[in-house]
Design an enzyme around this catalytic site. Structure first.
Site, PDB file in Angstrom:
ATOM      1  N   ASP A   1     -11.746 -67.325 -42.167  1.00 32.09           N
ATOM      2  CA  ASP A   1     -12.529 -68.632 -42.064  1.00 32.09           C
ATOM      3  C   ASP A   1     -11.389 -69.660 -41.085  1.00 32.09           C
ATOM      4  O   ASP A   1     -12.060 -70.469 -40.711  1.00 32.09           O
ATOM      5  CB  ASP A   1     -12.522 -69.389 -43.221  1.00 32.09           C
ATOM      6  CG  ASP A   1     -11.387 -69.471 -44.226  1.00 32.09           C
ATOM      7  OD1 ASP A   1     -10.331 -68.735 -43.985  1.00 32.09           O
ATOM      8  OD2 ASP A   1     -11.561 -70.330 -45.306  1.00 32.09           O
TER       9      ASP A   1
ATOM     10  N   GLY B   1      -3.349 -70.615 -50.359  1.00 29.69           N
ATOM     11  CA  GLY B   1      -3.776 -72.170 -50.841  1.00 29.69           C
ATOM     12  C   GLY B   1      -2.557 -72.880 -51.085  1.00 29.69           C
ATOM     13  O   GLY B   1      -1.394 -72.652 -50.593  1.00 29.69           O
TER      14      GLY B   1
ATOM     15  N   GLU C   1       6.392 -70.855 -47.644  1.00 33.44           N
ATOM     16  CA  GLU C   1       5.745 -71.505 -46.517  1.00 33.44           C
ATOM     17  C   GLU C   1       6.037 -73.043 -46.906  1.00 33.44           C
ATOM     18  O   GLU C   1       6.868 -73.990 -46.137  1.00 33.44           O
ATOM     19  CB  GLU C   1       4.532 -71.243 -46.507  1.00 33.44           C
ATOM     20  CG  GLU C   1       3.675 -71.946 -45.203  1.00 33.44           C
ATOM     21  CD  GLU C   1       2.244 -71.428 -44.976  1.00 33.44           C
ATOM     22  OE1 GLU C   1       1.739 -71.575 -44.028  1.00 33.44           O
ATOM     23  OE2 GLU C   1       1.573 -71.202 -45.827  1.00 33.44           O
TER      24      GLU C   1
ATOM     25  N   ASP D   1      -2.328 -65.392 -38.218  1.00 33.77           N
ATOM     26  CA  ASP D   1      -2.718 -66.310 -39.487  1.00 33.77           C
ATOM     27  C   ASP D   1      -4.031 -66.556 -38.951  1.00 33.77           C
ATOM     28  O   ASP D   1      -4.841 -66.486 -39.704  1.00 33.77           O
ATOM     29  CB  ASP D   1      -1.847 -67.468 -39.362  1.00 33.77           C
ATOM     30  CG  ASP D   1      -1.955 -68.088 -40.755  1.00 33.77           C
ATOM     31  OD1 ASP D   1      -2.344 -67.612 -41.725  1.00 33.77           O
ATOM     32  OD2 ASP D   1      -1.108 -69.035 -40.929  1.00 33.77           O
TER      33      ASP D   1
END
Length: 359
Positions: free
Chosen positions: A23, A177, A207, A285
């Site tokens: 996405d 997430g 991260e 990514d």
């Protein structure tokens, strides 16, 4: 080496992308067409005017700001034919980069607002990947992502559905997430279940959260790969654990810069990690959100950290070794890559004594 020759060399390298979100890699023109088909009005007069809504054009203030780009496209991705199309086009984009192997991750629960089941979402994405394989010659596998802000029950549904597609192109499961707000330990039972089902695991960690999240992902959630891992050096004991177990870091330089995973390029630890013998891979990514490609990522390593083309080749081979593929398939892929590197005049390090057991 002149810039034009370097760019040509980097383009000609066979490549691997292990950390690639479906996405986050939708073309503006594709979203424009999908919106027209679905009768959804867009806040732009032309497809090219969608760029501010879909791409990070400068720096973000945080990971949460970066993730807002996903919110814009989220409402369009709930029909099987749409998911199949964007998966197919991700393989096409990989082929344009001379990428030979990709793993495309997606959250099945994010695409169910119009009635699809988790199984139907996974099936649609894998259909698109298989069509892309056939048309573009890129080996493409899927990774089903659980979401940190979802309940363990919803994530259990993802694991169970993913396991049913293990032999049909679904290579692994993930946890993604907002890391800082939802630590991985909330989902221990989910990934204990994944391990019982013999599903390979990669976890986003280090991260927006610290090294303790990486430790949790490896020791309790069964991760053989870590998505990003930028903040690993905050705990030398965890760094040593990663090195000793040969845990692979899926690093994404431009995304890591955009999401403020590090303060600046000067503090990005990729050279430090490479020189310390950690198993690093370089990935995009999100092709669209980060406005990136593997050539752009490699160029950052060369210009800002002094990596040589031969060192880039060794990072690419790490990606082959870390692929969630059977060992025999990885050995064949590695042989193909070594042959291609030799034709380009590159001499990466000799292959390790054994292929990683990630697959």
């Amino acid at each position: 080496m002149p810039n034009n020759l370097l760019e040509e060399l980097l383009h000609n390298l066979p490549k691997v992308d292990l950390h690639l979100h479906l996405d986050g890699s939708i073309r503006e023109s594709t979203l424009w067409e999908i919106a027209a088909q679905q009768g959804i009005e867009l806040p732009a007069a032309r497809a090219e005017d969608l760029t501010p809504f879909m791409k990070v054009t400068g720096e973000c203030g945080s990971l949460l700001e970066y993730l807002e780009k996903f919110d814009f496209v989220a409402g369009f991705l709930h029909q099987a034919e749409v998911l199949e199309r964007i998966a197919y086009e991700v393989v096409e984009q990989a082929a344009e980069q001379n990428c030979r192997y990709i793993e495309v991750r997606f959250g099945p629960q994010l695409h169910r607002s119009e009635g699809l089941s988790c199984e139907e979402v996974i099936d649609a994405v894998l259909r698109g990947l298989r069509r892309g394989e056939a048309d573009f010659g890129v080996i493409a596998r899927g990774i089903a992502a659980c979401l940190r802000h979802h309940s363990p029950h919803r994530n259990m549904e993802v694991i169970e559905a993913a396991a049913a597609f293990r032999e049909r192109g679904l290579a692994a499961v993930d946890l993604a997430g907002p890391e800082a707000a939802f630590p991985a330990h909330l989902h221990r039972a989910v990934f204990e279940y994944a391990q019982l089902l013999d599903m390979p695991v990669t976890i986003h960690a280090g991260e927006a959260g610290g090294a303790d999240n990486i430790h949790e992902a490896i020791v309790r959630l069964g991760a053989s790969r870590i998505g990003h891992g930028v903040r690993l050096r905050e705990n030398p004991n965890v760094l040593n654990l990663v090195r000793e177990r040969q845990i692979v870091l899926e690093m994404c330089p431009l995304s890591n810069f955009q999401t403020k995973a590090m303060e600046s390029w000067e503090t990005y630890p990729i050279r430090e990690y490479f020189d310390a013998g950690l198993k690093l891979t370089i990935n995009t990514d999100n092709l669209t959100v980060s406005d990136t490609s593997l050539v752009k990522e490699y160029t950052v390593l060369i210009e800002k950290f002094g990596f040589t083309p031969s060192e880039i080749a060794s990072l690419i081979l790490n990606g082959v070794d870390a692929a969630f593929l059977p060992a025999a398939d990885k050995e064949r892929l590695r042989a193909d890559f070594l042959q291609a590197f030799a034709l380009l005049g590159l001499r990466p390090p000799a292959p390790p004594s054994s292929i990683s057991a990630a697959g």
